[in-house]
Design a protein around this motif. Structure first.
Motif, mmCIF file in Angstrom:
data_model
loop_
_atom_site.group_PDB
_atom_site.id
_atom_site.type_symbol
_atom_site.label_atom_id
_atom_site.label_comp_id
_atom_site.label_asym_id
_atom_site.label_seq_id
_atom_site.Cartn_x
_atom_site.Cartn_y
_atom_site.Cartn_z
ATOM 1 N N UNK A 158 -5.689 14.772 -1.394
ATOM 2 C CA UNK A 158 -6.131 16.048 -0.807
ATOM 3 C C UNK A 158 -4.981 16.692 -0.042
ATOM 4 N N UNK A 159 -4.243 15.883 0.737
ATOM 5 C CA UNK A 159 -3.138 16.429 1.530
ATOM 6 C C UNK A 159 -2.054 17.013 0.627
ATOM 7 N N UNK A 160 -1.928 16.444 -0.595
ATOM 8 C CA UNK A 160 -0.908 16.939 -1.523
ATOM 9 C C UNK A 160 -1.430 18.066 -2.404
ATOM 10 N N UNK A 161 -2.693 18.470 -2.188
ATOM 11 C CA UNK A 161 -3.275 19.540 -3.007
ATOM 12 C C UNK A 161 -3.585 19.087 -4.424
ATOM 13 N N UNK A 162 -3.795 17.769 -4.592
ATOM 14 C CA UNK A 162 -4.013 17.209 -5.929
ATOM 15 C C UNK A 162 -5.392 16.572 -6.028
ATOM 16 N N UNK A 163 -5.801 16.296 -7.251
ATOM 17 C CA UNK A 163 -7.012 15.500 -7.475
ATOM 18 C C UNK A 163 -6.773 14.629 -8.699
ATOM 19 N N UNK A 167 8.295 4.417 -6.758
ATOM 20 C CA UNK A 167 9.352 5.127 -6.021
ATOM 21 C C UNK A 167 8.892 6.543 -5.651
ATOM 22 N N UNK A 168 8.222 7.208 -6.587
ATOM 23 C CA UNK A 168 7.745 8.571 -6.299
ATOM 24 C C UNK A 168 6.721 8.572 -5.165
ATOM 25 N N UNK A 169 5.798 7.602 -5.196
ATOM 26 C CA UNK A 169 4.795 7.557 -4.134
ATOM 27 C C UNK A 169 5.448 7.241 -2.797
ATOM 28 N N UNK A 170 6.386 6.312 -2.811
ATOM 29 C CA UNK A 170 7.073 5.958 -1.570
ATOM 30 C C UNK A 170 7.796 7.178 -0.993
ATOM 31 N N UNK A 171 8.329 8.019 -1.902
ATOM 32 C CA UNK A 171 9.051 9.213 -1.452
ATOM 33 C C UNK A 171 8.100 10.372 -1.137
ATOM 34 N N UNK A 172 6.772 10.157 -1.274
ATOM 35 C CA UNK A 172 5.808 11.221 -0.972
ATOM 36 C C UNK A 172 5.819 12.337 -1.998
ATOM 37 N N UNK A 173 6.093 11.967 -3.290
ATOM 38 C CA UNK A 173 6.156 12.993 -4.341
ATOM 39 C C UNK A 173 5.160 12.719 -5.464
ATOM 40 N N UNK A 174 3.859 12.579 -5.136
ATOM 41 C CA UNK A 174 2.879 12.209 -6.174
ATOM 42 C C UNK A 174 2.741 13.251 -7.274
ATOM 43 N N UNK A 175 3.036 14.534 -6.968
ATOM 44 C CA UNK A 175 2.867 15.581 -7.990
ATOM 45 C C UNK A 175 3.823 15.391 -9.161
ATOM 46 N N UNK A 226 0.865 -1.176 0.000
ATOM 47 C CA UNK A 226 0.000 0.000 0.000
ATOM 48 C C UNK A 226 0.903 1.228 0.000
ATOM 49 N N UNK A 227 0.872 1.996 -1.085
ATOM 50 C CA UNK A 227 1.744 3.169 -1.178
ATOM 51 C C UNK A 227 0.917 4.429 -0.935
ATOM 52 N N UNK A 228 1.416 5.353 -0.108
ATOM 53 C CA UNK A 228 0.615 6.522 0.265
ATOM 54 C C UNK A 228 0.222 7.359 -0.950
ATOM 55 N N UNK A 229 -1.055 7.691 -1.017
ATOM 56 C CA UNK A 229 -1.535 8.576 -2.082
ATOM 57 C C UNK A 229 -2.711 9.383 -1.529
ATOM 58 N N UNK A 230 -2.358 10.284 -0.619
ATOM 59 C CA UNK A 230 -3.360 11.155 -0.021
ATOM 60 C C UNK A 230 -3.429 12.419 -0.877
#
Ligand code: GLA
Length: 401
Positions: free
Chosen positions: A220-225, A298-306, A214-218
């Motif tokens: 709203x918290x990232x200001x994304x949709x 890798x991007x999601x794991x690093x908290x960089x979904x944008x 489960x990789x973080x993809x919040x």
């Protein structure tokens, strides 16, 4: 011209009461419980599941709900809020084949449970779905998984929703219902997304061994949709084209001497060894798409979904040009979304019509939807207007009442 059309987003309590009311009016009396299972979008990792690849999936906030009640005899009755015709028969009538009609999926779920040894009783099943049908958003997986969760629970199968091992079994039953009972090919990721996801996360599924993360993809918290664009374009010849893509991949893997395209380590060398241009392009899509999933994870794991945008764009190009499963509507939707400032966009699901996704800055959501709507509305008269949905990573299959 009217603005974009958004699909209504029912909350769980409202959906549970509506399907319980359908159950009462069809069968009389209260259901024993209500179960739900969501549709999905593929964030990235398309047409790789049947190549033992890895993929990143998101469970949608749009779900199929089933109100179910045990019967004392061996009858099964199925009705749906979306369809005029239901099905009534006996448990022993359930037999696999190439079956048509939506009830085949519900019957298939009951059949798969019985084949797996669950002592499924006679059932009254009322079904309601907020997952658009035939839109590449896994309405069929949501249906088989919701019915399997309901019927399995009433058969004493508390294990099926208890932990991820049980959920993996539940997903497997959904796959059997679709592939064996209905005869519809699927690579297995849709059912996994519907039952093994977690809200505010993307599901990383390794189709070689079924392992998940489960990789973080919040968002709203990232200001994304995540905007989901259902093009409302009918699937054209999707079944045959899907089967032929699978065959080409299997033949190429055999020619390369590997058990699946997942095992290709040197892409250039593999491409040199294949004669047909078509096989080379199909293999290039699969191998590069699996690599893109790794980069996205890798991007999601690093908290960089944008930063996912360029990977989504590259995935779409690969599906359009190398795998040839996009459509004019999907390309228009994806291009329109990018023009309006989406960070990235791609078709999602099997293709040949269906849906696309666009990752956007949250404040741009309406603007991007309006631009895509305009692009499709003004393209030509044969192209339908799309419907927009929200791709917020949501909860998996559960009992909701
Ligand atoms: C359909 C199948 C899935 C998968 C996708 C393409 O949705 O059901 O298993 O193969 O196409 O990624």
């Amino acid at each position: 011209m009217t603005g974009p059309t958004w699909a209504p987003l029912p909350d769980a309590q409202h959906a549970a009461s509506a399907v319980a009311a359908l159950h009462r009016s069809a069968f009389g009396g209260e259901p024993d419980g209500v179960w739900a299972s969501p549709g999905r979008v593929t964030l990235i990792g398309e047409h790789v599941d049947y190549n033992a690849g890895r993929t990143l999936l998101v469970a949608l906030p749009y779900r199929t709900v089933v109100a179910a009640r045990r019967r004392t005899d061996d009858q099964v009755q199925v009705v749906s809020a979306q369809e005029r015709h239901g099905w009534t028969g006996r448990l022993t009538d359930l037999a696999p084949g190439r079956l048509d009609g939506w009830t085949a999926y519900a019957r298939g779920a009951v059949w798969a449970l019985r084949e797996a040894g669950y002592d499924v009783p006679g059932l009254d099943l009322a079904i309601d779905s907020a997952v658009p049908l035939g839109a590449g958003l896994s309405s069929s997986a949501a249906l088989v998984c919701a019915v399997a969760a309901a019927a399995g629970s009433l058969a004493g199968g508390a294990d099926l929703l208890a932990d991820d091992a049980g959920r993996a079994r539940l997903a497997g039953l959904g796959v059997q219902a679709e592939t064996i009972f209905v005869g519809a090919p699927t690579g297995g990721m849709d059912q996994a997304a519907s039952v093994r996801s977690r809200s505010a996360h993307a599901l990383h599924l390794d189709c070689r061994d079924g392992a998940i993360r489960h990789l973080p993809l919040d968002l709203a918290a990232a200001g994304l949709a995540l905007l989901v664009i259902d093009t409302n374009a009918p699937h054209r010849n999707a079944g045959n084209a899907y089967a032929s893509r699978r065959r080409t991949c299997e033949t190429a893997a055999r020619a390369l001497g590997v058990p699946s395209l997942r095992e290709v380590v040197d892409l250039d060398n593999a491409l040199d060894r294949l004669d047909a241009d078509e096989s080379r392009r199909r293999v290039r899509h699969v191998v590069t798409e699996i690599a893109r999933v790794g980069a996205a994870a890798d991007l999601l794991t690093a908290g960089r979904p944008a930063e996912l945008g360029p990977l989504l764009d590259a995935s779409h190009r690969s599906l359009r040009d190398d795998y040839e499963v996009s459509s004019r509507e999907l390309d228009l939707a994806v291009d329109g979304a990018r023009r309006a400032g989406a960070l990235g966009a791609r078709m999602t699901g099997g293709g040949f019509g269906g849906s696309a996704i666009a990752l956007v800055h949250q404040p741009d959501l309406e603007l991007v939807a309006a631009e895509v709507d305009h692009a499709l509305a003004t393209a030509d008269a044969t192209i339908p207007r799309p419907t927009f949905l929200l791709g917020t990573p949501s909860a998996p299959a559960a009992r909701i009442c």
